[in-house]
Design a protein around this motif. Structure first.
Motif, PDB file in Angstrom:
ATOM      1  N   UNK A 165     -12.443  -4.447 -32.518  1.00  7.39           N
ATOM      2  CA  UNK A 165     -11.863  -3.910 -31.294  1.00  7.39           C
ATOM      3  C   UNK A 165     -10.499  -3.305 -31.621  1.00  7.39           C
ATOM      4  N   UNK A 166     -10.198  -2.175 -31.018  1.00  8.25           N
ATOM      5  CA  UNK A 166      -8.966  -1.466 -31.354  1.00  8.25           C
ATOM      6  C   UNK A 166      -7.750  -2.232 -30.818  1.00  8.25           C
ATOM      7  N   UNK A 167      -6.744  -2.477 -31.673  1.00  8.41           N
ATOM      8  CA  UNK A 167      -5.578  -3.250 -31.200  1.00  8.41           C
ATOM      9  C   UNK A 167      -4.776  -2.551 -30.117  1.00  8.41           C
ATOM     10  N   UNK A 168      -4.913  -1.222 -29.994  1.00  3.81           N
ATOM     11  CA  UNK A 168      -4.181  -0.517 -28.939  1.00  3.81           C
ATOM     12  C   UNK A 168      -4.553  -1.042 -27.553  1.00  3.81           C
ATOM     13  N   UNK A 169      -5.775  -1.534 -27.392  1.00  5.39           N
ATOM     14  CA  UNK A 169      -6.231  -1.987 -26.074  1.00  5.39           C
ATOM     15  C   UNK A 169      -5.432  -3.165 -25.550  1.00  5.39           C
ATOM     16  N   UNK A 170      -4.731  -3.854 -26.433  1.00  3.83           N
ATOM     17  CA  UNK A 170      -3.972  -5.021 -25.993  1.00  3.83           C
ATOM     18  C   UNK A 170      -2.866  -4.650 -24.998  1.00  3.83           C
ATOM     19  N   UNK A 171      -2.458  -3.391 -24.947  1.00  5.15           N
ATOM     20  CA  UNK A 171      -1.378  -3.015 -24.019  1.00  5.15           C
ATOM     21  C   UNK A 171      -1.837  -3.054 -22.565  1.00  5.15           C
ATOM     22  N   UNK A 172      -3.160  -3.082 -22.327  1.00  4.13           N
ATOM     23  CA  UNK A 172      -3.678  -3.051 -20.960  1.00  4.13           C
ATOM     24  C   UNK A 172      -3.941  -4.435 -20.373  1.00  4.13           C
ATOM     25  N   UNK A 173      -3.761  -5.488 -21.158  1.00  5.67           N
ATOM     26  CA  UNK A 173      -4.172  -6.792 -20.662  1.00  5.67           C
ATOM     27  C   UNK A 173      -5.702  -6.834 -20.617  1.00  5.67           C
ATOM     28  N   UNK A 174      -6.252  -7.516 -19.605  1.00  7.39           N
ATOM     29  CA  UNK A 174      -7.707  -7.685 -19.550  1.00  7.39           C
ATOM     30  C   UNK A 174      -8.299  -7.232 -18.221  1.00  7.39           C
ATOM     31  N   UNK A 175      -7.537  -6.504 -17.418  1.00  3.07           N
ATOM     32  CA  UNK A 175      -8.013  -6.205 -16.075  1.00  3.07           C
ATOM     33  C   UNK A 175      -8.425  -4.750 -15.880  1.00  3.07           C
ATOM     34  N   UNK A 176      -7.738  -3.819 -16.509  1.00  4.32           N
ATOM     35  CA  UNK A 176      -8.044  -2.409 -16.327  1.00  4.32           C
ATOM     36  C   UNK A 176      -7.377  -1.597 -17.418  1.00  4.32           C
ATOM     37  N   UNK A 177      -8.024  -0.499 -17.814  1.00  2.00           N
ATOM     38  CA  UNK A 177      -7.452   0.385 -18.831  1.00  2.00           C
ATOM     39  C   UNK A 177      -6.700   1.535 -18.181  1.00  2.00           C
ATOM     40  N   UNK A 178      -5.987   1.260 -17.092  1.00  2.00           N
ATOM     41  CA  UNK A 178      -5.261   2.299 -16.370  1.00  2.00           C
ATOM     42  C   UNK A 178      -3.747   2.157 -16.473  1.00  2.00           C
ATOM     43  N   UNK A 179      -3.267   0.961 -16.710  1.00  2.00           N
ATOM     44  CA  UNK A 179      -1.819   0.743 -16.670  1.00  2.00           C
ATOM     45  C   UNK A 179      -1.385  -0.128 -17.846  1.00  2.00           C
ATOM     46  N   UNK A 180      -0.342   0.333 -18.543  1.00  2.00           N
ATOM     47  CA  UNK A 180       0.203  -0.449 -19.649  1.00  2.00           C
ATOM     48  C   UNK A 180       1.008  -1.613 -19.074  1.00  2.00           C
ATOM     49  N   UNK A 181       0.597  -2.843 -19.441  1.00  2.00           N
ATOM     50  CA  UNK A 181       1.256  -4.028 -18.892  1.00  2.00           C
ATOM     51  C   UNK A 181       1.749  -4.984 -19.982  1.00  2.00           C
ATOM     52  N   UNK A 244     -15.305  -4.658 -21.577  1.00  2.00           N
ATOM     53  CA  UNK A 244     -13.979  -5.263 -21.655  1.00  2.00           C
ATOM     54  C   UNK A 244     -13.151  -4.966 -20.409  1.00  2.00           C
ATOM     55  N   UNK A 245     -13.360  -3.781 -19.819  1.00  2.00           N
ATOM     56  CA  UNK A 245     -12.668  -3.391 -18.591  1.00  2.00           C
ATOM     57  C   UNK A 245     -13.705  -3.029 -17.532  1.00  2.00           C
ATOM     58  N   UNK A 246     -13.408  -3.278 -16.252  1.00  2.00           N
ATOM     59  CA  UNK A 246     -14.403  -3.033 -15.193  1.00  2.00           C
ATOM     60  C   UNK A 246     -14.888  -1.595 -15.137  1.00  2.00           C
ATOM     61  N   UNK A 247     -14.038  -0.630 -15.504  1.00  2.00           N
ATOM     62  CA  UNK A 247     -14.422   0.769 -15.364  1.00  2.00           C
ATOM     63  C   UNK A 247     -15.316   1.285 -16.491  1.00  2.00           C
ATOM     64  N   UNK A 248     -15.521   0.513 -17.530  1.00  2.00           N
ATOM     65  CA  UNK A 248     -16.399   0.951 -18.604  1.00  2.00           C
ATOM     66  C   UNK A 248     -17.848   0.998 -18.117  1.00  2.00           C
ATOM     67  N   UNK A 249     -18.587   1.989 -18.582  1.00  2.00           N
ATOM     68  CA  UNK A 249     -19.984   2.136 -18.197  1.00  2.00           C
ATOM     69  C   UNK A 249     -20.859   2.074 -19.440  1.00  2.00           C
ATOM     70  N   UNK A 250     -22.040   1.499 -19.280  1.00  2.00           N
ATOM     71  CA  UNK A 250     -22.949   1.321 -20.403  1.00  2.00           C
ATOM     72  C   UNK A 250     -23.858   2.531 -20.542  1.00  2.00           C
ATOM     73  N   UNK A 251     -23.956   3.053 -21.768  1.00  2.00           N
ATOM     74  CA  UNK A 251     -24.806   4.202 -22.027  1.00  2.00           C
ATOM     75  C   UNK A 251     -26.202   3.795 -22.448  1.00  2.00           C
ATOM     76  N   UNK A 252     -27.057   4.765 -22.660  1.00  2.00           N
ATOM     77  CA  UNK A 252     -28.429   4.499 -23.069  1.00  2.00           C
ATOM     78  C   UNK A 252     -28.495   3.812 -24.438  1.00  2.00           C
TER      79      UNK A 252
END
Length: 276
Positions: A165-181, A244-252
């Motif tokens: 998993x990319x370490x950059x994602x840690x800036x978003x916490x675990x709730x949404x990939x919209x805001x750096x927290x 990992x985030x609610x807005x992610x969508x699963x592809x085929x």
């Protein structure tokens, strides 16, 4: 025992108890889908298969293998011998049962050991492919010692392959990939004491204390390169293996992405480092 050694021992033992308790939850979960695996499902992601290449006849060790489904998938793809190592005996027991169930016990061996003791615990001193990742580095107290251990297992002409998993994602916490927290640079340990598991958030669990560390991309690459391995590539991917985030969508293809129209983010990365 030094204070640092005692702290590391507490870290490892707390995490071991936490993982031991969660093995039955994971083995029964839809995420791991062990019935599907027994029926032939392949756990290896498409980008991993392309980057690792043909494993026919190769000797592969999988560090921090959990219940061994990725490990056994490499055997299904033709590896001559695979060895999975994990510090959780319940997880290794599940892996051994799976190997027997799918007819791979003759080519798959599973070892109970902390990853830092891998060199002493494994049946061979080196391997053509040292494979690891998918949520493994997060739990390590000492990244540099891990890199030295992993590199020591790479045979001449072999390589270390890591997908994480990319370490950059840690800036978003675990709730949404919209805001750096959160701060990207957090060298202090992350201490968690909450029930549940990523396969069942509401599960009632007892051994909940765990320790983790958020390693930056710079530290990961630097630690591996410092061992003398040659970095062949570092690839970043806009897909991941779970929501990992609610807005992610699963592809085929079963992978998760940000929805169409959203700016893409690096959700995973992979790297290969070889020994001449």
């Amino acid at each position: 025992m030094t204070s640092e050694s005692a702290d590391r021992e507490q870290w490892i033992e707390a995490n071991r108890a936490m993982w031991d308790e969660r093995v039955p939850l994971h083995a029964a979960s839809a995420l791991y889908d062990q019935a599907g695996f027994r029926a032939g499902r392949d756990e290896i992601r498409g980008f991993e298969a392309a980057e690792v290449g043909d494993v026919t006849g190769k000797r592969l060790v999988h560090l921090q293998c959990h219940m061994g489904q990725d490990t056994l998938s490499w055997a299904r793809r033709g590896a001559a011998k695979v060895v999975g190592l994990d510090f959780s005996k319940p997880a290794i027991d599940v892996a051994r049962d799976l190997a027997a169930d799918v007819g791979l016990a003759d080519r798959a061996e599973f070892v109970v050991s902390d990853v830092y003791e891998a060199a002493a615990a494994l049946p061979d001193e080196d391997y053509d492919i040292v494979y690891t990742g998918i949520g493994a580095l997060y739990w390590l107290p000492d990244l540099w010692r891990w890199a030295e251990t992993a590199a020591s297992l790479v045979a001449p002409g072999g390589f270390l392959y890591l997908a994480e998993f990319h370490p950059f994602l840690q800036v978003f916490g675990w709730h949404s990939a919209r805001e750096v927290v959160e701060d990207y640079f957090r060298p202090e340990p992350l201490v968690t004491d909450e029930p549940g598991s990523y396969v069942e958030i509401e599960a009632e669990t007892v051994d909940n204390l765990s320790f983790a560390r958020l390693h930056t991309m710079g530290d990961i690459v630097s630690a591996i390169c410092a061992t003398g391995l040659r970095l062949e590539f570092l690839h970043e991917h806009d897909v991941t293996v779970f929501q990992q985030f609610p807005e992610l969508v699963r592809g085929e293809d079963g992978m998760f992405r940000l929805p169409e129209g959203r700016p893409r983010l690096p959700l995973m990365y992979s790297l290969k480092a070889s020994r001449p």
